[in-house]
Enzyme design. Structure first.
Site, PDB file in Angstrom:
ATOM      1  N   ARG A  38       0.810  -1.220   0.000  1.00  0.00           N
ATOM      2  CA  ARG A  38       0.000   0.000   0.000  1.00  0.00           C
ATOM      3  C   ARG A  38       0.844   1.273   0.000  1.00  0.00           C
ATOM      4  NH1 ARG A  38      -5.127   0.848   3.930  1.00  0.00           N
ATOM      5  NH2 ARG A  38      -5.900   2.654   2.832  1.00  0.00           N
ATOM      6  N   GLY A  43       6.479   0.953   5.829  1.00  0.00           N
ATOM      7  CA  GLY A  43       7.369   0.027   5.129  1.00  0.00           C
ATOM      8  C   GLY A  43       7.409   0.279   3.633  1.00  0.00           C
ATOM      9  N   CYS A  44       6.255   0.507   3.044  1.00  0.00           N
ATOM     10  CA  CYS A  44       6.182   0.726   1.595  1.00  0.00           C
ATOM     11  C   CYS A  44       6.860   2.035   1.206  1.00  0.00           C
ATOM     12  CB  CYS A  44       4.728   0.701   1.120  1.00  0.00           C
ATOM     13  SG  CYS A  44       3.948  -0.919   1.362  1.00  0.00           S
ATOM     14  N   THR A  45       6.771   3.031   2.053  1.00  0.00           N
ATOM     15  CA  THR A  45       7.428   4.307   1.782  1.00  0.00           C
ATOM     16  C   THR A  45       8.942   4.140   1.856  1.00  0.00           C
ATOM     17  OG1 THR A  45       5.525   5.550   2.606  1.00  0.00           O
ATOM     18  CG2 THR A  45       7.645   6.716   2.535  1.00  0.00           C
ATOM     19  N   ALA A  48      10.050   2.207  -1.306  1.00  0.00           N
ATOM     20  CA  ALA A  48      10.000   3.042  -2.507  1.00  0.00           C
ATOM     21  C   ALA A  48      11.117   4.084  -2.489  1.00  0.00           C
ATOM     22  CB  ALA A  48       8.639   3.723  -2.609  1.00  0.00           C
TER      23      ALA A  48
END
Length: 154
Positions: A38, A43-45, A48
């Site tokens: 998401r 974590g995804c930030t 990325a």
């Protein structure tokens, strides 16, 4: 989940600007295809931003970086602008690529079971065959691990 040596399933999905992008558009080049749960989650930030930080290194190796989640194109647009992400983010709300690559799986979070995207990365060779599968990757080391693999296996 798919395995190394298998042909990578082609797909066509919209990017953050609504343009349709197909995996086959990158035939003849290596593709780093990473699936993440998401936009704008911690974590995804971090994941990325790590890919963004190493983006010039990926470009120097002629590798295309593509992130895929089930978030909308509008969400990807905001995510990319907020964090200066220079690579493709593709929107897969229908789970087309997510299911084709086998990353839509049962997850357990605080004892609750639900379906979701397992953070995974696929390195696809110029011939469209999967070179390496990295299941259940860690957001903080994924980009560096992929870069190390690409540098060691030109």
């Amino acid at each position: 989940m798919l395995e190394a040596g298998m042909k990578a399933p082609d797909f066509t999905l919209p990017d953050k600007d609504g343009n349709l992008v197909s995996l086959s558009d990158f035939a003849g080049r290596r593709v780093v295809l990473y699936f993440y749960p998401r936009d704008n989650t911690p974590g995804c930030t971090r994941q990325a931003c790590a890919f963004a930080g190493a983006y010039e290194d990926f470009k120097a190796l002629d590798a295309v970086v593509i992130g895929v989640s089930k978030d909308s194109a509008a969400s990807h647009q905001e995510f990319a602008e907020k964090h200066g992400l220079p690579f493709l983010l593709l929107s897969d709300p229908e789970l087309t690529a997510i299911q084709a690559y086998g990353v839509w799986q049962e997850k357990k979070n605080y004892g609750k079971v639900s379906m979701g995207v397992i953070r995974s990365t696929f390195i696809i060779g110029p011939d469209g065959v999967i070179e390496k599968v990295m299941p259940k990757v860690k957001p903080d080391t994924n980009a560096a691990d992929v870069l190390s693999y690409l540098q060691a296996n030109p």
